[in-house]
Design an enzyme around this catalytic site. Structure first.
Site, PDB file in Angstrom:
ATOM      1  N   ASN A 293       0.798  -1.223   0.000  1.00  0.00           N
ATOM      2  CA  ASN A 293       0.000   0.000   0.000  1.00  0.00           C
ATOM      3  C   ASN A 293       0.832   1.276   0.000  1.00  0.00           C
ATOM      4  O   ASN A 293       0.311   2.347  -0.288  1.00  0.00           O
ATOM      5  CB  ASN A 293      -0.968   0.013   1.189  1.00  0.00           C
ATOM      6  CG  ASN A 293      -0.302  -0.379   2.480  1.00  0.00           C
ATOM      7  OD1 ASN A 293       0.323  -1.428   2.580  1.00  0.00           O
ATOM      8  ND2 ASN A 293      -0.414   0.463   3.488  1.00  0.00           N
TER       9      ASN A 293
ATOM     10  N   CYS B 258      -4.098   4.257   7.627  1.00  0.00           N
ATOM     11  CA  CYS B 258      -4.949   3.416   8.472  1.00  0.00           C
ATOM     12  C   CYS B 258      -4.582   3.499   9.941  1.00  0.00           C
ATOM     13  O   CYS B 258      -5.228   2.898  10.769  1.00  0.00           O
ATOM     14  CB  CYS B 258      -4.914   1.987   7.981  1.00  0.00           C
ATOM     15  SG  CYS B 258      -5.672   1.891   6.361  1.00  0.00           S
TER      16      CYS B 258
HETATM   17  N1  PLP Z   1      -4.656  -4.271   3.841  1.00  0.00           N
HETATM   18  C1  PLP Z   1      -4.123  -3.284   3.105  1.00  0.00           C
HETATM   19  C2  PLP Z   1      -2.948  -3.582   2.222  1.00  0.00           C
HETATM   20  C3  PLP Z   1      -4.653  -1.988   3.160  1.00  0.00           C
HETATM   21  O1  PLP Z   1      -4.102  -1.016   2.437  1.00  0.00           O
HETATM   22  C4  PLP Z   1      -5.756  -1.746   4.020  1.00  0.00           C
HETATM   23  C5  PLP Z   1      -6.306  -0.376   4.157  1.00  0.00           C
HETATM   24  O2  PLP Z   1      -5.611   0.592   4.014  1.00  0.00           O
HETATM   25  C6  PLP Z   1      -6.288  -2.818   4.759  1.00  0.00           C
HETATM   26  C7  PLP Z   1      -5.711  -4.053   4.644  1.00  0.00           C
HETATM   27  C8  PLP Z   1      -7.468  -2.629   5.670  1.00  0.00           C
HETATM   28  O3  PLP Z   1      -8.649  -2.626   4.934  1.00  0.00           O
HETATM   29  P1  PLP Z   1      -9.995  -2.010   5.568  1.00  0.00           P
HETATM   30  O4  PLP Z   1      -9.782  -0.542   5.645  1.00  0.00           O
HETATM   31  O5  PLP Z   1     -11.068  -2.402   4.590  1.00  0.00           O
HETATM   32  O6  PLP Z   1     -10.196  -2.664   6.875  1.00  0.00           O
END
Ligand code: PLP
Length: 390
Positions: free
Chosen positions: A149, A324
């Site tokens: 990400n 996040c």
């Molecule tokens: N995994 C990755 C690689 C992410 O980029 C994200 C969110 O940024 C997530 C998991 C988490 O997803 P969610 O926001 O739908 O819980």
């Protein structure tokens, strides 16, 4: 404002809004109810499941609707650990996973599971030889993200899947960033479990799904009703799931190609303008194996928070990494894994991530504004540095 932070989340696509708002007034039945309201809801749920399954070339019953990427990642790790603890307690993942994996791993470590965290090179790629060496007889699960990400790097998923053909470990991939951007066919890639989130593909937040290959025995994480064939209790988030199905259609394999070409042009434009303006920068990530909509750059001598604030004031939303972690500005664990914690790149890097609504004109204006800000900040940093030396 112009939004260049699509790796954090995306705006809901107008077609998705249309799907959801059209259904909302009448489609309120519980898909588990037997009456007509329930049956109408259940039909829509089935249709959405079909669309999503087709996008991955899997069977509809292999899709388990859930609350998004975090839930998919938690389920894949915790349910596998619970199901397979008699076969072993060793799990392999990487240092550059999202916290949804890394924090779940930390939780499982407390429960007596042992993790190997594969390191990455300076370009953010794992080493397949190191992976092979990490595999043990008691390895029950391998969880490697499809795409990172922060850098957009695509991990060697096909190669890992091939290696695991002769090993009983389950193979999970967090495909939250890659799904809808690149074609993914779990059966061709040897993937057993795959997490997806709707809000990264212009769908609604708080909804997603876990692909679970047929025959894989996994206990549910949520217990209660018999929804999702008893694999995930709780009344389905029906309207959002229908919205997600529309988002999947918008990002189907055919349109992915056009989107990729567009994003590549955007990234090339930013780099060309920075070059033209003689701005010094360093590209983070593996430029040969990455998704073009994420552009991660370091500007030597400049604090990334300063760039972010400058650009925000000028009307552009960019990021310094993962959003996040709720507004915190901890240094990126991904860049630390790549360069070591003492590298200046960690505090000098920004992430620009393009999306469907962006235009070439916006990108050009942005790149010129970015160049102006960075040049000013680099000059200031240089003068400060000279002052402190004299
Ligand atoms: N995994 C990755 C690689 C992410 O980029 C994200 C969110 O940024 C997530 C998991 C988490 O997803 P969610 O926001 O739908 O819980």
């Amino acid at each position: 404002m112009t939004y260049f932070d699509h790796a954090a989340t995306t705006p809901i696509h107008p077609q998705v809004i249309e799907t959801m708002t059209n259904l909302m007034p009448t489609l309120f039945g519980n898909p588990s109810s037997i009456h007509q309201y329930g049956r109408a809801a259940s039909e829509k749920l089935m249709a959405a499941r079909q669309v999503i399954a087709e996008s991955l070339a899997v069977q509809p019953h292999e899709i388990i609707f859930n609350g998004g990427g975090t839930e998919g990642d938690n389920t894949a790790l915790i349910s596998t650990a619970l199901a397979r603890k008699e076969q072993g307690r060793h799990i392999i993942t990487t240092q550059i996973e999202h916290p949804a994996i890394l924090q779940t791993a930390a939780f499982l470590e407390q429960q007596g599971f042992e993790f190997t965290y594969l390191s990455v090179d300076q370009s953010g790629m794992i080493d397949l030889e190191a992976f092979k060496q990490a595999l043990r007889e008691d390895t029950i699960l391998v969880s490697v993200m499809f795409a990172n990400n922060e850098t957009g790097n695509l991990m060697p998923i096909k190669e890992i899947g091939a290696i695991l053909q002769t090993h009983p470990a389950y193979f999970h991939t967090d495909a939250v960033q890659a799904f809808g951007k690149v074609p993914i066919h779990p059966y061709e890639l040897g993937i057993d479990l795959l997490s997806v989130s709707a809000h990264k593909i212009n769908g609604p937040k708080g909804t997603g799904f876990l692909f679970k290959r047929d025959g894989l025995q996994l206990p549910a994480l949520l217990h209660g009703g018999e929804q999702e064939e008893k694999r995930r209790a709780g009344t389905e988030n029906l309207i959002s799931i229908c919205g997600m199905a529309t988002a999947v259609t918008i990002n189907n394999e055919e349109s992915q190609q056009a989107h990729t070409i567009k994003y590549q042009k955007f990234a090339d434009t930013v780099k060309a303008i920075l070059d033209e303006e003689e701005v010094t920068y360093h590209l983070n990530g593996n430029q040969q194996a990455k998704m073009p909509h994420i552009l991660n750059l370091a500007f030597p001598g400049v604090d990334n928070q300063m760039i972010l604030m400058h650009m925000d004031l000028k009307g552009f939303a960019i990021s310094t990494g993962s959003a996040c972690t709720a507004g915190n500005v901890d240094p990126s664990h991904v860049l630390i894994a790549m360069y070591g914690e003492n590298s200046p790149y960690i505090r000098e890097s920004i992430r620009i991530s393009f999306g469907l609504g962006n235009t070439q004109e916006e990108v050009e204006t942005f790149a010129h504004q970015l160049s102006a800000s960075v040049k000013r900040l680099q000059k200031k940093a240089f003068t400060n540095n000279k002052d402190s030396q004299s």
